[in-house]
Design a protein around this motif. Structure first.
Motif, PDB file in Angstrom:
ATOM      1  N   CYS A  85       1.345  -8.598  -3.475  1.00  0.00           N
ATOM      2  CA  CYS A  85       2.779  -8.880  -3.569  1.00  0.00           C
ATOM      3  C   CYS A  85       3.349  -9.143  -2.169  1.00  0.00           C
ATOM      4  O   CYS A  85       2.634  -9.060  -1.167  1.00  0.00           O
ATOM      5  CB  CYS A  85       3.506  -7.712  -4.250  1.00  0.00           C
ATOM      6  N   CYS A  87       5.959  -7.403  -0.941  1.00  0.00           N
ATOM      7  CA  CYS A  87       6.785  -6.260  -0.513  1.00  0.00           C
ATOM      8  C   CYS A  87       6.393  -5.801   0.886  1.00  0.00           C
ATOM      9  O   CYS A  87       5.212  -5.709   1.197  1.00  0.00           O
ATOM     10  CB  CYS A  87       6.624  -5.097  -1.486  1.00  0.00           C
ATOM     11  N   CYS A  98       8.522  -5.159  -6.504  1.00  0.00           N
ATOM     12  CA  CYS A  98       7.691  -5.499  -7.665  1.00  0.00           C
ATOM     13  C   CYS A  98       7.360  -4.213  -8.439  1.00  0.00           C
ATOM     14  O   CYS A  98       7.434  -3.115  -7.873  1.00  0.00           O
ATOM     15  CB  CYS A  98       6.416  -6.219  -7.220  1.00  0.00           C
ATOM     16  N   CYS A 101       4.634  -1.778  -6.887  1.00  0.00           N
ATOM     17  CA  CYS A 101       5.083  -0.967  -5.741  1.00  0.00           C
ATOM     18  C   CYS A 101       6.055   0.127  -6.185  1.00  0.00           C
ATOM     19  O   CYS A 101       6.076   1.203  -5.572  1.00  0.00           O
ATOM     20  CB  CYS A 101       5.731  -1.847  -4.678  1.00  0.00           C
TER      21      CYS A 101
HETATM   22 ZN   LIG Z   1       5.054  -4.906  -4.243  1.00  0.00          ZN
END
Ligand SMILES: [Zn+2]
Length: 356
Positions: A85, A87, A98, A101
């Motif tokens: 992702c 993040c 997401c 996370c």
């Molecule tokens: Zn994430």
């Protein structure tokens, strides 16, 4: 006693311990003078013990954190994402972007003993949580871990903080861990690099208590015994003169590292604190400013150490003159400095072991 390997003509001070009575050059005289100051020697002895603690802790923590990561990963619902992702965490903040996370953050917090206090999310890269156990472990550690890729890159203080903060470590008496963390901080903030003999005695007891708490960790009992030998050793270095040439002789064998390597590592850790200050806020805190001044004075009085930390001293001068944040990718002074310290330490250790 380390007489057999003390001071050669060619080597840097502490690079090896040459034959008893080897000639002392000017730079080595600085080390000799420092080693014969009781409070400074106390400071080095305690620092050496912390360096010795590092190695057994690293292996232990690696095994524990791998198991912890598996435990958390098994609790993540939904399919494993095919791609990482986007993040990212920064400093003490992390807002998951997401669903994966979100779950990891909840699980990490559930095992965090300081979940209502400061958490250095910026140590880790959340997009790697599903695949890299160490990125998860770093959330339980103090600031300054972002570039560390494994426990083998971490010092004893960072590892003890992890043990203190993550409740996966089942410890009968966590206070013993916290006591050594406190001692380490006192040691590092003793900016004149000196501690009293009563302080060292209390430290020895606390270190004994700590190792007693970790008897299940391979190697730690043996290291604990050797630490007590170091703390009790006299460690005096005698100088004598024959035909106008100065010779030196001192204790040995119980030390893993030559004293100069210990000094280099400890002073490197002091500089790391300053680098982190400047990275985070663009200038030194008042406390660290004071410490930096005393360090500069100390190094200026010890030419051999001043030479070893020339780059750092120049950096310090530039920060004083022109405070600038040092964020960014690539070879920041911190990384460059850390790499140089590691290279010097490895070289010194290799030479020392070769001669041992
Ligand atoms: Zn994430």
């Amino acid at each position: 006693m380390y007489g057999e390997r003390l001071y050669t003509r060619e080597a840097l001070p502490g690079n090896n311990w040459a034959s008893p009575g080897c000639e002392v050059n000017m730079a080595q005289s600085g080390l000799l003078a420092r080693l014969n100051c009781r409070e400074y020697k106390n400071w080095m002895k305690a620092g050496h013990c912390l360096l010795m603690l590092q190695c057994p802790l690293q292996g232990y923590i690696q095994r524990e954190m791998l198991a912890f990561h598996q435990l958390l990963a098994a609790r993540i619902r939904g399919p494993t994402p095919r791609r990482r992702c986007q993040c990212r965490a920064k400093g003490k903040e992390f807002q998951p972007g997401c669903p994966v996370c979100v779950q990891w953050k909840e699980l990490i917090l559930a095992h965090h003993n300081n979940r209502d206090g400061e958490i250095h999310w910026g140590n880790s890269n959340p997009s790697l949580w599903p695949t890299d156990y160490w990125e998860v472990a770093k959330v339980y550690m103090p600031r300054g871990q972002a570039q560390k890729r494994s426990p083998q890159n971490c010092d004893a203080a960072a590892l003890l903080n992890l043990i203190n903060t993550c409740d996966y470590f089942r410890i009968r008496n966590r206070l013993r861990v916290r006591e050594i963390i406190k001692c380490r901080n006192e040691l590092m903030h003793s900016s004149d690099m000196m501690v009293s003999s009563p302080w060292l005695e209390a430290f020895g007891q606390k270190m004994h208590d700590l190792t007693a708490e970790f008897t299940h960790v391979p190697g730690i009992v043996r290291e604990g015994e050797r630490m007590q030998e170091i703390l009790l050793s006299d460690w005096n270095v005698d100088k004598f003169e024959i035909d106008g040439i100065i010779y030196a002789q001192g204790p040995s064998d119980i030390f893993d590292l030559p004293p100069y390597a210990v000094e280099i590592r400890l002073i490197a850790q002091l500089f790391q604190e300053l680098y982190l200050d400047v990275e985070e806020q663009g200038s030194l805190t008042e406390e660290n400013e004071n410490q930096a001044s005393k360090m500069k004075k100390f190094l200026s009085q010890n030419e051999d150490l001043k030479f070893a930390f020339q780059v750092d001293l120049e950096w310090l001068e530039s920060v004083w003159k022109n405070p600038v944040p040092l964020h960014g990718e690539g070879w920041t002074p911190t990384l460059l400095s850390a790499a140089v310290f590691v290279a010097i330490s490895l070289a010194l250790t290799a030479i020392f072991l070769h001669l041992k």
